[in-house]
Write a protein that holds these residues in place. Structure first.
Motif, PDB file in Angstrom:
ATOM      1  N   GLU A   1       0.625  -1.046  -0.061  1.00 10.31           N
ATOM      2  CA  GLU A   1      -0.040  -0.018   0.106  1.00 10.31           C
ATOM      3  C   GLU A   1       0.731   1.262  -0.091  1.00 10.31           C
ATOM      4  O   GLU A   1       0.567   2.137  -0.757  1.00 10.31           O
ATOM      5  CB  GLU A   1      -1.170  -0.064   1.173  1.00 10.31           C
ATOM      6  N   ILE A   2       2.079   1.175   0.548  1.00  9.20           N
ATOM      7  CA  ILE A   2       2.841   2.422   0.629  1.00  9.20           C
ATOM      8  C   ILE A   2       3.605   2.557  -0.660  1.00  9.20           C
ATOM      9  O   ILE A   2       3.506   3.733  -1.197  1.00  9.20           O
ATOM     10  CB  ILE A   2       4.166   2.137   1.842  1.00  9.20           C
ATOM     11  N   VAL A   3       3.935   1.387  -1.301  1.00 11.15           N
ATOM     12  CA  VAL A   3       4.379   1.692  -2.569  1.00 11.15           C
ATOM     13  C   VAL A   3       3.177   2.129  -3.768  1.00 11.15           C
ATOM     14  O   VAL A   3       3.553   3.207  -4.490  1.00 11.15           O
ATOM     15  CB  VAL A   3       4.803  -0.143  -3.175  1.00 11.15           C
ATOM     16  N   SER A   4       2.230   1.750  -3.406  1.00 15.57           N
ATOM     17  CA  SER A   4       1.085   2.285  -4.279  1.00 15.57           C
ATOM     18  C   SER A   4       0.766   3.750  -4.215  1.00 15.57           C
ATOM     19  O   SER A   4       0.744   4.555  -5.239  1.00 15.57           O
ATOM     20  CB  SER A   4      -0.557   1.587  -3.989  1.00 15.57           C
ATOM     21  N   ALA A   5       0.932   4.231  -2.866  1.00 21.65           N
ATOM     22  CA  ALA A   5       0.788   5.670  -2.785  1.00 21.65           C
ATOM     23  C   ALA A   5       1.924   6.724  -3.137  1.00 21.65           C
ATOM     24  O   ALA A   5       1.814   7.779  -3.623  1.00 21.65           O
ATOM     25  CB  ALA A   5       0.593   5.961  -1.073  1.00 21.65           C
ATOM     26  N   VAL A   6       3.152   6.185  -3.166  1.00 23.09           N
ATOM     27  CA  VAL A   6       4.304   6.598  -3.649  1.00 23.09           C
ATOM     28  C   VAL A   6       4.159   6.652  -5.141  1.00 23.09           C
ATOM     29  O   VAL A   6       4.490   7.839  -5.874  1.00 23.09           O
ATOM     30  CB  VAL A   6       5.486   5.834  -3.219  1.00 23.09           C
ATOM     31  N   GLU A   7       3.629   5.701  -5.696  1.00 26.93           N
ATOM     32  CA  GLU A   7       3.389   5.606  -7.278  1.00 26.93           C
ATOM     33  C   GLU A   7       2.616   6.497  -7.642  1.00 26.93           C
ATOM     34  O   GLU A   7       2.976   7.279  -8.808  1.00 26.93           O
ATOM     35  CB  GLU A   7       3.108   4.057  -7.697  1.00 26.93           C
ATOM     36  N   LYS A   8       1.472   6.726  -6.952  1.00 23.32           N
ATOM     37  CA  LYS A   8       0.447   7.558  -7.491  1.00 23.32           C
ATOM     38  C   LYS A   8       0.844   9.035  -7.319  1.00 23.32           C
ATOM     39  O   LYS A   8       0.704   9.829  -8.359  1.00 23.32           O
ATOM     40  CB  LYS A   8      -0.815   7.584  -6.520  1.00 23.32           C
ATOM     41  N   THR A   9       1.654   9.374  -6.358  1.00 23.01           N
ATOM     42  CA  THR A   9       2.159  10.738  -6.172  1.00 23.01           C
ATOM     43  C   THR A   9       3.555  11.124  -7.316  1.00 23.01           C
ATOM     44  O   THR A   9       3.215  12.108  -8.120  1.00 23.01           O
ATOM     45  CB  THR A   9       2.779  10.886  -4.833  1.00 23.01           C
ATOM     46  N   LEU A  10       4.069  10.158  -7.709  1.00 22.03           N
ATOM     47  CA  LEU A  10       5.111  10.151  -8.484  1.00 22.03           C
ATOM     48  C   LEU A  10       4.475  10.295 -10.018  1.00 22.03           C
ATOM     49  O   LEU A  10       4.950  11.328 -10.623  1.00 22.03           O
ATOM     50  CB  LEU A  10       6.075   9.065  -8.528  1.00 22.03           C
ATOM     51  N   ILE A  11       3.593   9.368 -10.271  1.00 25.99           N
ATOM     52  CA  ILE A  11       3.062   9.680 -11.651  1.00 25.99           C
ATOM     53  C   ILE A  11       2.571  11.048 -11.910  1.00 25.99           C
ATOM     54  O   ILE A  11       2.522  11.431 -13.023  1.00 25.99           O
ATOM     55  CB  ILE A  11       2.042   8.687 -11.761  1.00 25.99           C
ATOM     56  N   ALA A  12       1.685  11.456 -10.876  1.00 23.61           N
ATOM     57  CA  ALA A  12       1.071  12.840 -11.044  1.00 23.61           C
ATOM     58  C   ALA A  12       2.113  13.969 -11.198  1.00 23.61           C
ATOM     59  O   ALA A  12       1.968  14.601 -11.955  1.00 23.61           O
ATOM     60  CB  ALA A  12       0.168  13.152  -9.579  1.00 23.61           C
ATOM     61  N   ARG A  13       3.395  13.904 -10.474  1.00 24.14           N
ATOM     62  CA  ARG A  13       4.457  14.961 -10.344  1.00 24.14           C
ATOM     63  C   ARG A  13       5.054  14.833 -12.062  1.00 24.14           C
ATOM     64  O   ARG A  13       5.375  15.693 -12.527  1.00 24.14           O
ATOM     65  CB  ARG A  13       5.285  14.716  -9.247  1.00 24.14           C
ATOM     66  N   PHE A  14       5.267  13.726 -12.223  1.00 22.44           N
ATOM     67  CA  PHE A  14       6.290  13.281 -13.544  1.00 22.44           C
ATOM     68  C   PHE A  14       5.272  14.008 -14.645  1.00 22.44           C
ATOM     69  O   PHE A  14       5.901  14.388 -15.618  1.00 22.44           O
ATOM     70  CB  PHE A  14       6.605  11.977 -13.578  1.00 22.44           C
ATOM     71  N   ARG A  15       3.787  13.831 -14.753  1.00 24.53           N
ATOM     72  CA  ARG A  15       3.139  14.136 -15.571  1.00 24.53           C
ATOM     73  C   ARG A  15       3.068  15.826 -15.763  1.00 24.53           C
ATOM     74  O   ARG A  15       3.220  16.292 -16.803  1.00 24.53           O
ATOM     75  CB  ARG A  15       1.844  13.779 -15.508  1.00 24.53           C
ATOM     76  N   GLU A  16       2.949  16.273 -14.553  1.00 27.35           N
ATOM     77  CA  GLU A  16       3.241  17.930 -14.754  1.00 27.35           C
ATOM     78  C   GLU A  16       4.480  18.091 -15.147  1.00 27.35           C
ATOM     79  O   GLU A  16       4.460  19.028 -15.947  1.00 27.35           O
ATOM     80  CB  GLU A  16       2.951  18.432 -13.166  1.00 27.35           C
TER      81      GLU A  16
END
Length: 270
Positions: A90-105
């Motif tokens: 679950e921690i990995v999933s939360a990190v993944e979600k944040t990174l995907i959003a930031r890298f898209r920006e």
């Protein structure tokens, strides 16, 4: 530029899994090279949670570490324990979600994202987790197959080849500290962006019914370097012997040596 290796290691004393993460120390920026730490231990109230290692743009790698720290603080809150195998997912999933959003920006702003990160942990039951995050922010679990992660330019210029050639398997009894030291030192000789191993190696494992995380001791690191030197010479000698006496005779001699080792082990000999 760098080389970071994380391996799942099944400990011989109790059969539980551990994670060893090792890196070189060289950072290359244009014509300039300097030494820097590449491994980021993650803890909460002095309780070990995970190990992270990154390669790519230094600013983005540091951002990745900060995301991991923030997610761990939010997820574990006041828990004074290492997360379970399922909680770490679950921690990995939360990190993944944040990174995907930031890298898209960043990409929408025309900024190229150069980023790779390994995030690993071991729970109290001795189950290891290793995830590889790519430049999109996506996380791939690699703890079951292939059992390791390797990032940085050095993985392309020889790291992967050496790991496969030397026959790494998580369940095979082996000194993985020597193995990772050997790989980094050998790659550093052909890739100027990779520095020789100078002692950044961290082990996370279960010990006396609790999870421990810490750097490998200096005396062990010196032993790794010396064994790496000897094994390099032995590999050269093995190749020379194959040319002189032939592969069949070399194989027969090695099989005989292994047989003697197994007999000693069964009889309790020293």
């Amino acid at each position: 530029m760098t080389l970071v290796i994380a391996l799942k290691w099944v400990m011989e004393d109790d059969g539980k899994e551990a994670v060893l993460m090792t890196s070189d120390s060289k950072v290359t920026w244009g014509p300039i090279s300097y030494e820097a730490k590449k491994i980021h231990p993650v803890s909460l109230a002095d309780v070990p949670v995970a190990i992270a290692g990154g390669s790519g743009d230094a600013a983005i790698v540091k951002y990745g570490y900060s995301v991991v720290d923030s997610v761990v603080r939010e997820f574990m809150k006041d828990e004074k324990r290492t997360p379970s195998y399922e909680e770490f997912q679950e921690i990995v999933s939360a990190v993944e979600k944040t990174l995907i959003a930031r890298f898209r920006e960043l990409r929408n702003m025309g900024i190229d994202v150069s980023f790779n990160m390994i995030l690993a942990s071991v729970d109290l039951e001795g189950r290891a987790s290793i995830y590889h995050f790519d430049s999109r922010g996506l996380a791939e679990p690699v703890h079951d197959n292939p059992g390791f992660a390797m990032i940085g330019c050095g993985s392309i210029t020889g790291g992967m080849l050496l790991l496969k050639l030397l026959g790494y398997e998580p369940e095979t009894p082996a000194n993985l500290g020597v193995l990772t030291t050997f790989i980094i030192d050998m790659v550093s000789e052909i890739d100027p962006a990779v520095g020789p191993f100078v002692g950044e190696s961290w082990l996370m494992r279960v010990e006396r019914d609790k999870v421990v995380l810490g750097p490998v001791k200096e005396d062990a690191l010196r032993e790794f370097k010396e064994k790496t030197r000897k094994r390099r010479e032995l590999i050269k000698l093995l190749n020379l012997l194959c040319d002189v006496v032939g592969e069949d005779k070399v194989e027969k001699a090695l099989v005989g040596l292994f047989g003697e080792v197994e007999k000693d082990g069964e009889s309790g000999g020293d």
